[in-house]
Design a protein around this motif. Structure first.
Motif, short mmCIF file in Angstrom:
data_model
loop_
_atom_site.label_atom_id
_atom_site.label_comp_id
_atom_site.label_asym_id
_atom_site.label_seq_id
_atom_site.Cartn_x
_atom_site.Cartn_y
_atom_site.Cartn_z
N ARG A 68 1.00 -1.12 0.05
CA ARG A 68 0.05 0.09 -0.06
C ARG A 68 0.94 1.44 -0.06
O ARG A 68 0.63 2.42 -0.74
CB ARG A 68 -0.83 0.04 1.17
CG ARG A 68 -2.15 0.85 1.21
CD ARG A 68 -3.12 0.72 2.40
NE ARG A 68 -3.96 -0.28 1.91
CZ ARG A 68 -4.33 -1.42 2.58
NH1 ARG A 68 -3.74 -1.56 3.83
NH2 ARG A 68 -5.09 -2.19 2.14
N VAL A 118 2.08 1.81 -3.45
CA VAL A 118 1.37 2.16 -4.48
C VAL A 118 0.83 3.78 -4.05
O VAL A 118 0.59 4.44 -5.13
CB VAL A 118 -0.19 1.27 -4.26
CG1 VAL A 118 -1.24 2.06 -4.98
CG2 VAL A 118 0.17 0.01 -4.73
N TYR A 119 0.72 4.06 -2.81
CA TYR A 119 0.49 5.48 -2.48
C TYR A 119 1.53 6.32 -3.07
O TYR A 119 1.46 7.52 -3.52
CB TYR A 119 0.17 5.74 -1.03
CG TYR A 119 -0.90 5.26 -0.59
CD1 TYR A 119 -2.29 4.89 -1.36
CD2 TYR A 119 -1.22 4.71 0.82
CE1 TYR A 119 -3.37 4.25 -0.79
CE2 TYR A 119 -2.26 4.20 1.26
CZ TYR A 119 -3.32 4.06 0.46
OH TYR A 119 -4.51 3.65 1.06
N ASN A 143 3.51 5.89 -5.50
CA ASN A 143 3.29 5.87 -6.80
C ASN A 143 2.10 6.77 -7.55
O ASN A 143 2.46 7.47 -8.63
CB ASN A 143 2.98 4.36 -7.54
CG ASN A 143 3.01 4.19 -9.12
OD1 ASN A 143 4.24 4.82 -9.86
ND2 ASN A 143 2.17 3.96 -9.63
N ASN A 144 1.09 6.74 -6.81
CA ASN A 144 -0.07 7.83 -7.22
C ASN A 144 0.49 9.40 -7.07
O ASN A 144 0.33 10.17 -7.57
CB ASN A 144 -1.25 7.55 -6.20
CG ASN A 144 -1.95 6.38 -6.38
OD1 ASN A 144 -1.75 5.62 -7.33
ND2 ASN A 144 -2.67 5.83 -5.43
N GLN A 160 -4.34 4.26 -7.76
CA GLN A 160 -4.51 2.76 -7.37
C GLN A 160 -4.66 2.57 -6.23
O GLN A 160 -4.01 3.65 -5.06
CB GLN A 160 -3.30 2.10 -8.06
CG GLN A 160 -3.18 1.94 -9.47
CD GLN A 160 -2.25 1.11 -9.94
OE1 GLN A 160 -1.00 1.20 -9.38
NE2 GLN A 160 -2.39 0.46 -10.96
N ASP A 161 -4.91 1.80 -5.47
CA ASP A 161 -5.13 1.36 -4.19
C ASP A 161 -5.09 -0.07 -3.73
O ASP A 161 -4.88 -0.88 -4.98
CB ASP A 161 -6.57 1.69 -3.34
CG ASP A 161 -6.31 2.10 -2.15
OD1 ASP A 161 -5.46 1.86 -1.36
OD2 ASP A 161 -7.42 2.92 -1.49
N VAL A 162 -4.92 -0.43 -2.69
CA VAL A 162 -4.49 -2.04 -2.36
C VAL A 162 -5.83 -2.41 -1.50
O VAL A 162 -6.25 -1.87 -0.65
CB VAL A 162 -3.51 -2.16 -1.41
CG1 VAL A 162 -3.37 -3.83 -0.92
CG2 VAL A 162 -2.27 -1.67 -2.22
N VAL A 176 -3.64 -5.00 -5.98
CA VAL A 176 -3.70 -3.60 -6.38
C VAL A 176 -4.90 -3.58 -7.32
O VAL A 176 -5.12 -4.13 -8.21
CB VAL A 176 -2.31 -3.21 -7.15
CG1 VAL A 176 -2.67 -1.99 -7.50
CG2 VAL A 176 -1.19 -3.31 -5.87
N THR A 195 -7.23 -0.29 -9.85
CA THR A 195 -7.38 0.97 -9.97
C THR A 195 -8.63 1.64 -9.96
O THR A 195 -9.59 1.22 -10.24
CB THR A 195 -6.95 0.98 -11.73
OG1 THR A 195 -5.63 0.42 -11.99
CG2 THR A 195 -6.88 2.44 -12.42
#
Length: 128
Positions: free
Chosen positions: A14, A17-18, A20-21, A33-35, A76, A78
């Motif tokens: 997570r 992913v955050y 990367n966002n 994206q989120d987990v 993950v 979208t």
């Protein structure tokens, strides 16, 4: 410990992913994206309930639940349901920063829990 390890893995993914966002906050048409983990894990637990008794539905054996944890992996996904910017990007930096800070706190709590459990185990092994 297995559940803690699974939760730490989900928190680590997570965080990535955050990050990367946030890195793609200005990228046209990027979708955040989120987990998903906790929801899938809860669904897996309730899909195969243990034998219940009484009106309160008290599990007969919580040890079985612990020993037979479902093999749920963080996933993950979208978010395509919203658009924040005119360029098609749906990353809200303020929200992402709050999410990343909240996830960091969760990770630290989980890591402290693992550390304390290992210390107790070490104490028990040493007999002190």
């Amino acid at each position: 410990m297995q559940l803690l390890q699974m939760s730490l893995d989900a928190a680590t993914l997570r965080q990535q992913v955050y990050a990367n966002n946030i890195a793609n906050a200005e990228t046209p048409n990027y979708k955040r994206q989120d987990v998903a983990f906790e929801t899938y894990f809860q669904q897996a637990l309730t899909a195969n309930p243990t034998e219940m008794m009484g009106q309160q539905h008290i599990p007969l054996s919580t040890l079985d639940q612990v020993n037979n944890l479902p093999d749920v992996q963080p996933t993950v996904y979208t978010d395509t349901s919203s658009t924040v910017n005119n360029n098609g990007n749906n990353v809200d930096l303020t929200s992402e920063m709050v999410d990343i800070a909240e996830n960091q706190v969760k990770y630290e709590v989980l890591a402290q829990d693992v550390s304390m459990r290992l210390q107790r185990l070490g104490t028990a092994i040493q007999g002190g």
